[in-house]
Design a protein around this motif. Structure first.
Motif, short mmCIF file in Angstrom:
data_model
loop_
_atom_site.label_atom_id
_atom_site.label_comp_id
_atom_site.label_asym_id
_atom_site.label_seq_id
_atom_site.Cartn_x
_atom_site.Cartn_y
_atom_site.Cartn_z
N SER A 133 -7.16 2.09 -8.25
CA SER A 133 -8.25 1.30 -7.66
C SER A 133 -7.86 0.59 -6.43
O SER A 133 -8.92 0.42 -5.67
CB SER A 133 -8.40 0.23 -8.93
OG SER A 133 -7.48 -0.72 -9.02
N THR A 134 -6.63 0.47 -6.27
CA THR A 134 -6.09 -0.39 -5.16
C THR A 134 -5.34 0.66 -3.86
O THR A 134 -5.01 0.14 -2.87
CB THR A 134 -5.28 -1.74 -5.63
OG1 THR A 134 -4.07 -1.27 -6.23
CG2 THR A 134 -6.42 -2.32 -6.21
N SER A 149 0.78 -1.27 -0.03
CA SER A 149 -0.01 -0.11 -0.01
C SER A 149 0.98 1.31 0.09
O SER A 149 2.00 1.20 0.71
CB SER A 149 -0.75 0.07 1.26
OG SER A 149 -0.22 0.19 2.38
N THR A 177 -2.24 0.77 -4.41
CA THR A 177 -0.86 0.13 -4.05
C THR A 177 0.26 0.25 -5.09
O THR A 177 -0.07 1.03 -6.19
CB THR A 177 -1.03 -1.29 -4.22
OG1 THR A 177 -1.64 -1.83 -5.54
CG2 THR A 177 -2.09 -1.77 -3.10
#
Length: 385
Positions: A273-274, A222, A276
Motif C-alpha cells: 500500500s505504501t 521507500s 516502503t
C-alpha cells in the motif's frame, strides 16, 4: 563708434572664457581616474576540495519496546487486589493481581479426593492380580479370571492418571488466580479495579508490561530510495561501512539523543500500500528517555562518498529549472556554471557533477555580480564557512 565698443569689451570676454576653462580642468582633477573605472566588487569565496563525506539518511520513526506483553485473565473471577505499583519496574513472575480463589481451592480439593479414590481402586486391583498370578499357574484360577483382573488393574491405573491430570489442572487454575508478570519490564496502569469481574474466555486485559532496556526504533524508507542506494553502492559512488551501521536520534522536541544505536534489521518485504520497507535499530536506553510510541527522526550513516565535494547551501542558486554556482576564474572574472547536486549533509550540498576540486565558489556576494565581471575574491572566514 561701434567698433570702439567691441574693442573695449574684448579683453573682458577673454578673461571670462579663460576662467571657465580653468574651472573645468579643476573639476576633472578632483574626480580622479576612478570615475571611468569603478573598483571591483568584493565577494567571499571558498576553495572546494575533494574529501570523504559520510552519507547520512534521515528517516522518521517510532520507538517500540523490544518485548511487550499484554497481561490477561486466564481464569474467571472477581479481582480482589492489585499487587503492584503502577509505572514501576517488575521482574518476571512478579505478582500483579489477585483473583478470588475460593472456588478453585475447592476444585483442587475435589480433584485430590478423586485421585485418592482412583489410587485406592488401583491398589485393590494390583493386589488381586498379585493373588491370581500364582493361582493361575497351578490352574486354581482360570486364565479368563486372571485376564479380567489384569484389565481391571490397567483401567484403575488409567483412572489414576486421569485423576492426577485433573489435580494438575485444578492446581494450575488455582495458581492463575495470582496473575504474574510474564516478562521483566515496566508495568503500566491497571485497566481493572478491585471488584471487577474478569473472564478467561473473554481474555480480559488487565495491564501491559514493556521491556525498556533495550528498545527498538522502527523506520520506514521507500523502496525506490533503497534501490537507488543499492545502485550507488554497486557503482562505487558510495562506499559501504566497514563496521556496524550506527544510528543517531532526534527527539520530538529537537533534542539530540546522546546514545547511538545500531541498525540490526532490514525487512525483505515491501509494503504494497505504501511501497516502503522497514528498517530497525536497537538502542540500549540506559537513561530510559526513549519510551514506546515516541516519534523520532533517525540519522543513519549508511556509508561514505569517496572524493566528494561540499559547498555551503547559501552558495547554491536555484532557478529556471537549473541549479548553478558562481565561480571565480583564474583571471578574476565570474563564471556561472550549472551543477548536479546530490544529498544535503550537515547544511552543505554534495556536488555530484559540474565542479572540480580547487575551484573558488562565491558564497557571499554572488547576488551583486554578473558573469564576466571582475571581482575582488576574499577567502571566507573560518567562522562563517
Amino acid at each position: 563708434m561701434p567698433n570702439c565698443e567691441v574693442r573695449r569689451y574684448r579683453p573682458c570676454l577673454l578673461v571670462v572664457v579663460a576662467s571657465l576653462v580653468l574651472a573645468a580642468g579643476a573639476c576633472r582633477d578632483r574626480q580622479g581616474p576612478s570615475a571611468s573605472a569603478p573598483p571591483p566588487v568584493s565577494v567571499l569565496v571558498e576553495t572546494v576540495a575533494a574529501q570523504s563525506i559520510p552519507r547520512v539518511v534521515e528517516l522518521p520513526g517510532r520507538i517500540e519496546a523490544i518485548r511487550s506483553a499484554e497481561v490477561r485473565a486466564r481464569v474467571d473471577g472477581i479481582v480482589e487486589r492489585r499487587l503492584y505499583e503502577e509505572g514501576t519496574d517488575v521482574p518476571a513472575g512478579a505478582p500483579l493481581f489477585l483473583i478470588d480463589s475460593r472456588d478453585y481451592e475447592a476444585a483442587l480439593q475435589q480433584a485430590q479426593a478423586a485421585l485418592s479414590r482412583a489410587q485406592a481402586v488401583q491398589g485393590n486391583a494390583a493386589s488381586e492380580v498379585a493373588r491370581f498370578k500364582p493361582l493361575v499357574e497351578r490352574l486354581v484360577v482360570s486364565a479368563q479370571e486372571y485376564e479380567a483382573a489384569l484389565a481391571a488393574l490397567q483401567q484403575a491405573e488409567a483412572n489414576v492418571a486421569d485423576a492426577r491430570a485433573a489435580v494438575t489442572l485444578a492446581r494450575l487454575r488455582l495458581d492463575r488466580c495470582t496473575v504474574r508478570a510474564p516478562i521483566a519490564g515496566r508495568v503500566g496502569r491497571a485497566l481493572v479495579t478491585e471488584g471487577a469481574l474478569v473472564s478467561a474466555s473473554g481474555a480480559t486485559l488487565l495491564t501491559q508490561v514493556n521491556q525498556l532496556t533495550p528498545v527498538n526504533a522502527v523506520f520506514t524508507q521507500s523502496n525506490l530510495s533503497l534501490l537507488e542506494l543499492r545502485k550507488q553502492f554497486q557503482s562505487g559512488a558510495i562506499s559501504a561501512p566497514t563496521g556496524r551501521v550506527q544510528v543517531w536520534l532526534t527527539l520530538a522536541n529537537g533534542d539530540e539523543y546522546k546514545e547511538p544505536g545500531v541498525l540490526d534489521f532490514t525487512d525483505l518485504v515491501v509494503e504494497p500500500s505504501t511501497g516502503t520497507q522497514i528498517l530497525r535499530a536497537r538502542f540500549d536506553n540506559v537513561s530510559r528517555v526513549l519510551l514506546p510510541g515516541q516519534f523520532v527522526r533517525g540519522r543513519i550513516e549508511i556509508g561514505t562518498i569517496p572524493n566528494g565535494i561540499l559547498v555551503p547551501a547559501r552558495a547554491v542558486q536555484f532557478g529556471n529549472n537549473a541549479t548553478s554556482l558562481s565561480i571565480v576564474a583564474d583571471d578574476g572574472t565570474v563564471v556561472r556554471r550549472n551543477v548536479d547536486l546530490g544529498p544535503q549533509e550537515a547544511g552543505q550540498w554534495v556536488v555530484k557533477d559540474g565542479l572540480e576540486a580547487g575551484e573558488r565558489v562565491i558564497v557571499d556576494g554572488w547576488q551583486k555580480v554578473q558573469p564576466g565581471q571582475h571581482v575582488d575574491a576574499q577567502p571566507m572566514p573560518a567562522s562563517h564557512s
